[in-house]
Design an enzyme around this catalytic site. Structure first.
Site, PDB file in Angstrom:
ATOM      1  N   GLU A 182       0.741  -1.132  -0.123  1.00  0.00           N
ATOM      2  CA  GLU A 182      -0.163  -0.083  -0.054  1.00  0.00           C
ATOM      3  C   GLU A 182       0.953   1.292   0.057  1.00  0.00           C
ATOM      4  OE1 GLU A 182      -2.712  -0.123   3.230  1.00  0.00           O
ATOM      5  OE2 GLU A 182      -3.796  -1.702   2.489  1.00  0.00           O
ATOM      6  N   GLU A 374      -5.402  -8.556  -0.833  1.00  0.00           N
ATOM      7  CA  GLU A 374      -6.382  -8.686   0.254  1.00  0.00           C
ATOM      8  C   GLU A 374      -7.867  -8.273  -0.368  1.00  0.00           C
ATOM      9  OE1 GLU A 374      -5.557  -5.730   3.364  1.00  0.00           O
ATOM     10  OE2 GLU A 374      -3.397  -5.997   3.334  1.00  0.00           O
TER      11      GLU A 374
END
Length: 484
Positions: A182, A374
């Site tokens: 991220e 995810e």
């Protein structure tokens, strides 16, 4: 380029189509497709002050909230056994940089080295692939204190050296590496007028330096793959106005293109260069060559779809930050009264958003190999094990993923977030995504399967699930689980 001119047509087609494959099983996916679940070091390991680990920036930020977490540091054998019983093919976890190299560079901590060797060996002995993220928000606090962490070019050297240790010590048993998790979210912090752009630039260089190291020194012997993992909304225009359609594409360039454009094309998106001006670092010719093509895959973290409204008036501000440069307003729904928050307690189930995201990568970036690193549903952290809503979420999104693959997406794996209820980075103990319930306030930290764990296990072991999966599941569940 298809985008954004055909975006509205694609969106309408997705909305009018069957939203996800309705009845499917594991066998409907390609044989090499990998299913698993994920966690990260600070959120599961605990043992924050044991065996030579030093503080990370996340210890500082959370004031020690993850000191114990779910204690996987001491309970990894129990957890790996649970993964095997569930039927996971792979486990995606991160290595704690301050546990392995406490000072950020220099001597390796033998206790940290032993822990990760033990964990990886335990996974392999149970037939579970080890997928490793090198960085998940948690560089050593000492590097932050010394030179400011990611805002300094020094971290490119230190991160590459840390990665070298990981490749050397663990790479013979790790099938897939993700460098930074991220980066497009992590870069938001600090002085938002310049630091996000500078931090992101250094993350790109650190990632690319690490990829070059792996490919030149290790890949031919270890046969793994390496990439980067981005947080990925699907971003749609709030209305069909030209302004909102243009704004939605601008948001995609700022959120996704910020990293993917350099990796695929060798430079930042033009709209970012125009709007940020001199605050956006320039990729030199040498840096562009280093960055372009520096991936075997792109990992995506996707939970929900948001709507974008044009806010071009922010471009008239004299002193702008990253958000003003993007010049959009973000909404959870087409109802403008629904406020947007980055990590909500609840969000609508829109599996067609994942399909739209994957179609965008196929059309805009040449269909690179993708892993969904995810995906899962958040809920309030409580004792309820009957998480039927999470079952319905997983059924819908895995079905949507199957539709995307059938439509040509080169997606190669899917990981549920998260395997256990973990210490959530921004919400601590308040929310949970886990397939297994863990009471974070109970010293026993007992793992209890939710209905979603039983559903996922059934699916992984060959059970066919349909739109009424929670009903069909009960008919076959006990037999399939006992067989596993």
């Amino acid at each position: 380029m298809l985008w954004p001119c055909c975006l509205l047509i694609l969106t309408l087609n997705l909305a009018l189509a069957v939203l996800s494959a309705d009845n499917y099983s594991r066998e409907d996916f390609p044989p090499v497709f990998v299913f698993g679940a994920a966690t990260s070091a600070y959120q599961v390991e605990g043992a924050a002050h044991e065996d030579g680990r030093s503080p990370s920036v996340w210890d500082t930020f959370s004031h020690g909230g993850g000191d114990v977490a779910v204690d996987e540091y001491h309970r990894y054998k129990e957890d790996v056994q649970l993964m095997a019983e569930t039927g996971l093919q792979a486990y995606r976890f991160s290595i704690s940089w301050p546990r392995l190299i406490p000072n950020g560079r220099g001597p390796v901590n033998p206790k940290g080295l032993q822990y990760y060797n033990n964990l990886i060996n335990e996974l392999i002995s149970h037939g579970i692939q080890a997928l490793v993220s090198l960085y998940n928000y948690d560089h050593p606090q000492s590097l932050e204190d010394e030179y400011g962490g990611w805002i300094s070019r020094n971290i490119v050297r230190d991160f590459t050296a840390y990665a070298d240790v990981c490749f050397r010590e663990f790479g013979d048993r790790v099938s897939s590496w993700s460098t930074i998790n991220e980066p497009n979210i992590f870069a938001f912090g600090g002085d938002s007028s310049t630091e996000p752009y500078l931090a992101a630039h250094n993350m790109l260089l650190a990632h690319s330096s690490t990829v070059r190291l792996y490919k030149n020194k290790y890949q031919s012997k270890q046969n793994g793959v390496i990439g980067i993992t981005l947080y990925a909304f699907w971003l749609l225009p709030l209305t069909n106005s030209t302004e909102d359609v243009t704004a939605a594409q601008r948001a995609r360039d700022f959120f996704l293109g910020w990293f993917v454009n350099p990796l695929v094309f060798g430079d930042y998106p033009e709209i970012m260069k125009n709007n940020a001006g001199l605050r956006l670092p320039v990729l030199s010719n040498e840096e562009s060559k280093l960055v372009k093509g520096a991936f075997d895959f792109i990992g995506l973290i996707h939970y929900y779809t948001v709507y974008i409204k044009d806010n071009s008036k922010s471009l008239k501000l004299e002193n702008r930050d990253y958000s003003a440069d993007m010049a959009v307003a973000i909404f959870f729904d087409q109802d403008e009264d629904v406020p947007f928050v980055l990590f909500p307690q609840e969000y609508p189930r829109r599996p067609w958003g994942l399909q739209g995201l994957l179609e965008y990568f196929k059309q805009a970036y040449g269909n690179p190999p993708i892993y969904i690193h995810e995906n899962g549903q958040v809920g309030r952290h409580n004792m309820s094990l009957e998480d039927t809503s999470r079952v319905e979420y997983l059924h819908a999104y895995i079905g949507g993923l199957l539709d995307a693959i059938r439509n040509g997406s080169d997606t190669r794996g899917y990981f549920v977030w998260s395997f256990l209820d973990v210490f959530e980075l921004l919400d601590g103990k308040g929310s949970s995504y886990g397939l297994y319930f863990v009471d974070l306030d109970d010293p026993s930290l007992t793992r209890l399967p939710k209905k979603s764990a039983r559903w996922y296990s059934t699916f992984l072991k060959g059970g066919r699930v349909g739109s009424h999966g929670t009903i069909e599941l009960e008919k076959t569940l006990d037999a399939l689980v006992s067989e596993g």
